[in-house]
Motif scaffolding. Structure first.
Motif, short mmCIF file in Angstrom:
data_model
loop_
_atom_site.label_atom_id
_atom_site.label_comp_id
_atom_site.label_asym_id
_atom_site.label_seq_id
_atom_site.Cartn_x
_atom_site.Cartn_y
_atom_site.Cartn_z
N LEU A 102 2.21 -3.66 4.13
CA LEU A 102 1.65 -2.39 4.63
C LEU A 102 2.77 -1.47 5.10
N GLY A 103 2.65 -0.21 4.72
CA GLY A 103 3.61 0.80 5.15
C GLY A 103 3.18 2.17 4.66
N ALA A 125 -3.83 -1.27 11.44
CA ALA A 125 -4.15 -2.25 10.40
C ALA A 125 -3.24 -3.46 10.49
N LEU A 126 -2.00 -3.25 10.88
CA LEU A 126 -1.06 -4.36 11.02
C LEU A 126 -1.50 -5.33 12.12
N GLN A 127 -2.24 -4.84 13.09
CA GLN A 127 -2.75 -5.71 14.15
C GLN A 127 -3.95 -6.53 13.67
N GLN A 128 -4.56 -6.08 12.58
CA GLN A 128 -5.79 -6.71 12.09
C GLN A 128 -5.57 -7.64 10.90
N ASN A 185 0.86 -1.19 0.00
CA ASN A 185 0.00 0.00 0.00
C ASN A 185 0.90 1.24 0.00
N VAL A 186 0.28 2.42 -0.01
CA VAL A 186 1.06 3.66 0.02
C VAL A 186 0.68 4.56 1.19
N TYR A 239 3.11 -9.65 4.81
CA TYR A 239 4.35 -10.36 4.52
C TYR A 239 5.56 -9.44 4.46
N ALA A 240 5.34 -8.14 4.61
CA ALA A 240 6.44 -7.17 4.67
C ALA A 240 5.88 -5.83 5.12
N ILE A 241 6.78 -4.97 5.56
CA ILE A 241 6.44 -3.58 5.83
C ILE A 241 6.88 -2.78 4.61
N GLY A 242 5.90 -2.19 3.90
CA GLY A 242 6.28 -1.49 2.70
C GLY A 242 5.07 -0.98 1.91
N GLU A 243 5.22 -0.01 1.01
CA GLU A 243 6.57 0.39 0.74
C GLU A 243 6.94 1.60 1.57
N ILE A 244 8.15 1.58 2.09
CA ILE A 244 8.65 2.64 2.94
C ILE A 244 9.98 3.12 2.34
#
Length: 255
Positions: free
Chosen positions: A62-63, A83-86, A38-39, A90-95
């Motif tokens: 997600l990031g 959202a990360l808790q829900q 996501n962005v 598979y990654a934190i991004g894009e950051i």
């Protein structure tokens, strides 16, 4: 043959026939694994809806994109963390860092990056890095944050061989996309010198369509042309490129 698009915004077409058509073209080209970054917080529902529609093929990240790091970035980060808790991701991004559009936000981009890297470490996840005209600043940050838990992909890599080796030494794979097919980009010479074990493939759709579609909307099915170009550079079969790069993606993303 199994190809993996490690970075696509195909979810921009969620809830439309375009998504169905693009996914079908992916399947016809043996592209059956797609990772969706996501962005910002507003893009999360479209990512998750696309994942729910294609749970065997689409995997979320997600990031907060550096171009979306504005004055309200802490509130945005809070929404994404919730959202990360829900959702299982598979990654934190894009950051990352982007000094092409706005150099004035560099310090808060760095702060957002540090925060999200810590999330990744806490969750034992890779990070998916966006870097545009900010390699020097990014490498300083990565050296600061480097430990055994820091790993991931430097998405849409377009740097030189020295920057490529620096990224690899810091524990990152290089995301190679449509730019490798551009005649004057020079990325083909970099790819020639890098072992395939350090490379994953991506489209960054709908951006940066490869030749012969340059200038048009990109889509994940065009990953085939990226893979074929890498195969030509390495003088091996496209099937071998698919095998190695997909295995690399499995190792990084854990699926």
């Amino acid at each position: 043959m199994l190809l993996t698009d490690t970075h696509t915004h195909i979810y921009y077409h969620a809830d439309s026939n375009t998504l169905t058509q693009q996914m079908q073209r992916c399947f016809e080209k043996d592209i059956k694994r797609l990772f969706l970054p996501n962005v910002n917080s507003e893009s999360i529902p479209a990512v998750m809806k696309t994942v729910a529609t294609y749970p065997e093929n689409c995997f979320p990240m997600l990031g907060l994109h550096p171009c979306d790091v504005k004055e309200n970035y802490q509130q945005e980060l809070a929404k994404i963390y919730e959202a990360l808790q829900q959702h299982h991701v598979y990654a934190i991004g894009e950051i990352g860092l982007d000094l092409y559009w706005d150099k004035s936000t560099l310090e808060i981009q760095k702060d957002a990056f540090r925060t999200q890297v810590q999330w990744a470490k806490d969750m034992n996840l890779p990070i998916d890095i966006h870097c545009r005209e900010a390699f020097d600043e990014l490498f300083v940050l990565l050296k600061e944050l480097k430990d055994t838990k820091l790993f991931g992909v430097l998405h849409c890599f377009t740097g030189d061989i020295h920057q490529a080796q620096h990224a690899i030494d810091l524990g990152f794979a290089l995301g190679i996309g449509g730019v490798v097919t551009f005649k004057k980009a020079g990325l083909d010479e970099v790819v020639k010198q890098i072992d395939l074990q350090h490379i994953v493939l991506e489209t960054d759709a709908p951006y940066l369509a490869p030749s012969p579609f340059r200038g048009k909307e990109n889509e994940s099915s065009y990953l085939y042309y990226v893979a074929q170009k890498v195969a030509d550079i390495k003088e091996i079969s496209i099937e071998k490129v698919a095998e190695i790069t997909t295995e690399n993606s499995k190792r990084i993303f854990g699926i």
